[in-house]
Write an enzyme that holds these catalytic residues in place. Structure first.
Site, PDB file in Angstrom:
ATOM      1  CB  ILE A 486      -0.985   0.021   1.189  1.00  0.00           C
ATOM      2  CG1 ILE A 486      -0.252  -0.185   2.515  1.00  0.00           C
ATOM      3  CG2 ILE A 486      -2.050  -1.032   1.020  1.00  0.00           C
ATOM      4  CD1 ILE A 486      -1.155  -0.118   3.741  1.00  0.00           C
ATOM      5  N   GLY A 487       2.130   1.072  -0.338  1.00  0.00           N
ATOM      6  CA  GLY A 487       3.021   2.221  -0.408  1.00  0.00           C
ATOM      7  C   GLY A 487       4.154   2.130   0.595  1.00  0.00           C
ATOM      8  CD  GLN A 488       3.095  -1.489   3.017  1.00  0.00           C
ATOM      9  OE1 GLN A 488       2.974  -1.138   1.852  1.00  0.00           O
ATOM     10  NE2 GLN A 488       2.328  -2.406   3.541  1.00  0.00           N
ATOM     11  N   GLY A 489       6.216  -0.165   1.233  1.00  0.00           N
ATOM     12  CA  GLY A 489       7.432  -0.834   0.795  1.00  0.00           C
ATOM     13  C   GLY A 489       7.496  -2.293   1.218  1.00  0.00           C
ATOM     14  CB  ALA A 527      -2.246  -4.353  13.108  1.00  0.00           C
ATOM     15  CB  THR A 531       7.481  -5.506   8.597  1.00  0.00           C
ATOM     16  OG1 THR A 531       7.204  -4.534   7.602  1.00  0.00           O
ATOM     17  CG2 THR A 531       8.988  -5.715   8.698  1.00  0.00           C
ATOM     18  CB  ALA A 734      11.977  -6.334  11.734  1.00  0.00           C
ATOM     19  CB  VAL A 737       7.987   1.275  12.288  1.00  0.00           C
ATOM     20  CG1 VAL A 737       8.379   1.090  10.835  1.00  0.00           C
ATOM     21  CG2 VAL A 737       8.347   2.663  12.761  1.00  0.00           C
ATOM     22  CD  GLU A 739      -1.290   0.952  12.797  1.00  0.00           C
ATOM     23  OE1 GLU A 739      -2.459   1.223  13.066  1.00  0.00           O
ATOM     24  OE2 GLU A 739      -0.724  -0.072  13.202  1.00  0.00           O
TER      25      GLU A 739
END
Ligand code: FES
Ligand code: FES
Lengths: 792, 161
Positions: A486-489, A527, A531, A734, A737, A739
């Protein structure tokens, strides 16, 4: 420190070329041929009413209209955590804009025209537009059948009231603590509703073919959850999960707004009404505002006590959420916020009540931050006030009370290990906390604000992720997962994880958008958990493939298995330095033997992850006993602002966010989250605001009246600081991060305004107008004006 | 009423019948299969539908198809005729996008800016991009990419591997 080749590097995005070149296709870009039908919605013009009659005869007569459907055609309740929603309104409407009927036509213009001809007769009920009204003893019930609704076991609806869920947390004895405390602070803070404003609107295309297969193309963060909800809602039509297929191309921004199921159910349901024809429904920008999900409004009544030395002894936090007309998703925001409304602090005595309240406003739901931004505004404002009143430095006060690894959380479980102390230290240093700064311009006041933040993924205890990993002849990889880019990578990070395990570079890895028929299960991309959750699944899939490879080499070539390792796309052996077998030689073809036979065959890895330690079961009166949250990501944020005392306008020279990401798998992508998230957060503080009229109609459902930031509205400097205290069960350590970067925006600004001008704004947004009014109220405005004139 | 229009679309002459009320954005997307201009608001507020009309960016949701008669319309598809432009390459290096929905419009607006003003300062870059909304990136990586391209950047974001 382990030396990684791909992890921790700012690898180029695997979706980069597709997006920069325009090759990326979004749901509205897909073609369906000349047979495509279009649907338009007949919307409720009133906030609360009984539907007496729907007359569609005029619409049906129009040339080009194929069918008009109403609630009668789909008498099914559905929802994610609570079944309280309908595909089309049944006997009642509960907010302005609710879908009452749908007109399906040959082209969008005809559909829209015909929708205007559908005549709906309403018997109006008094609309309940705020929580005070909703909580009155004799209030009209928005959902009279609340007690019959199916819901998850961790919800506690109050029958015959407008309270859809109440999350209670109790620990220690707050009454006693308040009595014994040296200081008690009490206040009320309010937060309005907000809109996600992804630039891509929601859309869905449904096709129910004559073989009984339902395919729905959607702009979604949750393909598998959508499939499940479509199958569940439409089961009476004889559909089973295997018949339902959800295909999700690239998504033009989500922010929680495209999680779960909102308007997409219409795409699925309407398709069943026009069998054999694809039917498309695309929201307008206005519908995007009032009929998807909105961020819920909050009134928070906070009471906090502490000792003279600054130790916080108790908190009482009553959170009243304006959750809107349907809460099938929003009630879980209320739940999550209730469990964590202490913020990242060690507090021995706790009383939290988080009320999910039905109102006749549009449905509330998930929004980046999932309730944490909302309660943090009041909590961190209050923390600052407390520090100030006991004459302690606000950062020192926070340090003293900050939660530590192993501390007991409000519900009894233990806090995970975290770098909160380090984050506080670094954020304070970056903003030069303690250094008094004055503007050269007497009309300007400079202020600094500080806040901690935390958030845990809010998910069912059995939310899981799966991955299939397929080798190709040249040892490139296709990885099938159902998380959403959704764009976050996300796709880039998944490629990096597989690359690290299999030594195949990320450029040789392709990760496609999901099709639920082919891509294995993923709960949802929400949420900030993909990742972590899906990363674990991909890592396991890669490890599974690696083990298969080693098995094969041992079996076919008689090598010592324990000495084998992968390097530069080859299998090597610690025992035999000369042994180097390129993966591409055998990952599809297998390994040839002297007699012409082969061993092995295509390597396909499989990985799954479910947090088996989580549990949502606990004592409903106290929340003690469960482990509803898998872990918290924590951090600290600070800001420097410059306020024009005459106009109230705020400029932001610098903002800092320090967050413990466990392990930064791709630092550049996290920096992107910090920059984007902070700006989104800052806008909710300074100007975004939903306005409703006295009948519950949204007044500003467009970008002209609901302003979101443009390139002109950015802070001068954004500093992102990544702290790395590993998450033991995260992929390479990991944690999520995405939100968190918008959560502390409100309190840092509110605290900086207080620091600059000595005024405490307790309602968001903190507009220039509000600042000037508050200065006037306190007689400070004239004073600053005089100062200004004097100085001129 | 149908009317035939002839115009240059990404350097190719196209003739097509349109209704007098047809909007350029819809004609490009639905009749000509040009999908990079996106629908974000349909009201001129977001810039995701940006195209170039004779080298000047316009919001194609506000333009009647009839108006482009005899003019040249350029979309991202046209800009890409010989592969990615240096500006696009820089956008790529700087992660100047996340979801990518605003990207086609953003690339066209930035392209117009540097065509007109080869050495814009930060303020001019911000102004030139202020008609294109992006909800994901916080704009900074986009501005920094433009600055880098014109030689005013800090040289970050290069050479990802
Ligand atoms: S779609 Fe044209 S400006 Fe938004
Ligand atoms: S990258 Fe998502 S809107 Fe700009």
């Amino acid at each position: 420190m382990t030396n990684y080749k791909y992890i921790g590097k700012s690898a180029a995005r695997v979706d980069g070329i597709a997006k920069i070149s325009g090759a990326a296709r979004f749901v509205d870009d897909l073609d369906f041929g000349p047979n495509l039908l279009f649907a338009a919605i007949v919307e409720s013009s009133v906030a609360h009413a009984i539907i007496e009659k729907i007359d569609a005869s005029e619409a049906e007569k129009m040339v080009g209209v194929v069918k008009v459907v109403t609630g009668k055609d789909f008498p099914y309740r559905f929802g994610l955590y609570m079944h309280d929603r309908y595909i089309l309104a049944q006997d009642r409407v509960r907010f302005v804009g609710e879908q009452v009927a749908a007109v399906i036509a040959r082209d969008p213009k005809t559909a829209k025209k015909a929708a205007k001809l559908v005549d709906v007769k309403y018997k109006e009920l008094s609309p309940i537009l705020n929580i005070e009204e909703a909580l009155k003893e004799k209030s009209v019930l928005i959902h009279p059948e609340l007690k019959d609704y199916t819901h998850v076991p961790w919800f506690f609806p109050k029958a015959n009231t407008n309270v859809a869920h109440l999350r209670k947390v109790r620990k220690g004895d707050t009454n006693k603590a308040f009595q014994e405390a040296d200081f008690v602070f009490e206040d009320t803070y309010t937060v309005p509703r907000y809109a996600h404003c992804a630039i891509e609107v929601h859309g869905a295309i449904g096709l129910f073919d004559h073989s009984g297969r339902l395919t729905v193309w959607t702009a979604s963060q949750s393909p598998h959850t959508q499939r499940h909800l479509f199958a569940e809602a439409l089961a009476p039509l004889g559909l089973s999960h295997k018949d339902v297929r959800v295909i999700t191309p690239y998504v033009g921004g989500g922010f929680g707004g495209k999680a779960g199921v909102s308007m997409e159910i219409l795409g699925a349901a309407l398709a069943t009404a026009v069998k054999g024809n694809p039917v498309k429904i695309l929201w307008s920008r206005a519908q995007e505002f009032y009929n998807t999900y909105q961020r819920q409004g909050l009134t928070a009544k906070i009471k906090l006590s502490c000792k003279k030395d600054g130790t916080i002894t108790a908190i009482q936090n009553n959170l009243f959420w304006d959750a809107g007309a349907y809460v099938e998703y929003g009630a879980n925001v209320v739940n999550a916020a209730g469990l964590s409304a202490t913020g990242p602090y060690r507090i021995p005595n706790i009383e939290i009540n988080s009320y999910c309240i039905y109102t006749n406003l549009p449905p509330g739901g998930p929004y980046r931050g999932f309730g944490y931004s909302e309660f943090l505004f009041g909590l961190e404002s209050q923390i600052n006030e407390a520090a100030k009143k006991i004459k302690m430095d606000p950062v020192e006060f926070r340090k003293k009370n900050a939660i530590r690894s192993g501390d007991k959380l409000s519900y009894g479980a233990s806090m995970n290990q975290s770098g909160l102390a380090e984050a506080i230290e670094k954020a304070a240093e970056a903003i030069e906390w303690g250094k008094d700064e004055k503007s050269n311009d007497p009309q300007k006041a400079i202020g600094k604000g500080f806040s901690l933040f935390w958030k845990a993924p809010a998910m069912p205890p059995n939310a899981s992720s799966t991955a299939f990993l397929k080798f190709n002849e040249d040892a490139s990889l296709n990885i099938l997962v159902s998380g959403m880019e959704i764009g976050q990578g996300y796709q880039t990070v998944m490629a990096q994880i597989a690359a690290e395990v299999l030594t195949v570079p990320p450029e040789k890895i392709r990760i496609e958008n999901p099709d639920t028929d082919r891509n294995p299960y993923e709960w949802q991309t929400v949420a900030s958990h993909v990742t972590w959750g899906c990363g674990n699944a991909v890592k396991r899939a890669a490890e599974d493939a690696r083990e298969q490879i080693f098995d094969l080499i041992e079996r076919a070539l008689d090598k010592d298995r324990d000495s084998l390792f992968l390097k530069d796309e080859m299998v090597m052996s610690k025992k035999e330095p000369g042994f180097k077998l390129p993966l591409k030689n055998f990952v599809i073809a297998g390994i040839g033997k002297d007699d012409g036979t082969f061993r092995g065959g295509p390597i396909v890895g499989r990985g799954m992850f479910m947090p088996e330690f989580a549990s949502a079961l606990s004592d409903p009166e106290t929340s003690q006993g469960g482990k509803p949250n898998v872990h918290y990501t924590v951090g600290a944020s600070a800001i420097k602002i410059e306020i024009d005392k005459e106009t109230g306008k705020i400029k932001i020279p610098k903002v800092v966010l320090a967050v413990d990401v466990g392990k930064a798998l791709n630092p550049d992508l996290i920096k992107g989250q910090v920059t984007g998230g902070l700006l989104q957060g800052i806008a909710t503080v300074l100007y975004e605001d939903m306005r409703f009229d006295e009948k519950g109609k949204l007044l500003n459902p467009n970008f002209a009246d609901y302003k979101i930031p443009t390139a002109m509205d950015i802070p001068d400097e954004i500093v992102s600081i990544l702290v790395e205290v590993p998450q033991p069960d995260g992929p390479f350590g990991a944690r999520g991060v995405g939100e968190h970067t918008m959560i502390p925006a409100a309190p840092i600004i509110a605290n900086a305004v207080e620091d600059a001008l000595g005024i405490r704004i307790k309602s968001m947004p903190i507009t220039a107008e509000k600042i000037v009014l508050e200065l006037k109220k306190q007689g400070l405005f004239e004073q600053t004006k005089e100062e200004y004139i004097d100085n001129k | 009423m149908k009317k035939k229009i002839t115009f240059l679309l990404n350097s190719e002459t196209r003739s097509i019948e349109v209704e007098s009320g047809d909007i350029l954005l819809d004609v490009l997307r639905d009749k000509l299969g040009i999908k990079t201009p996106k629908i974000g608001c349909d009201m001129g507020d977001c810039g995701s539908c940006t195209v170039m009309l004779d080298g000047k960016t316009v919001k194609s949701c506000l333009v009647l198809a009839l108006e482009v008669e005899g003019q040249e319309v350029t979309t991202l598809e046209g800009l890409m005729k010989d592969g990615m432009t240096p500006l696009q390459q820089t956008f790529h290096d700087f992660n100047s996008f996340q979801c990518g929905f605003c990207t086609p419009g953003m690339v066209l607006s930035a392209t117009e800016l540097i065509n007109k003003n080869p050495k814009p300062n930060r303020k001019e870059i911000q102004e030139a991009l202020s008609g294109n909304l992006c909800r994901c990136t916080g704009y900074i990586p986009i501005i920094e990419a433009v600055e880098d391209l014109i030689g005013k950047g800090k040289g970050e974001g290069k050479e990802k591997g």
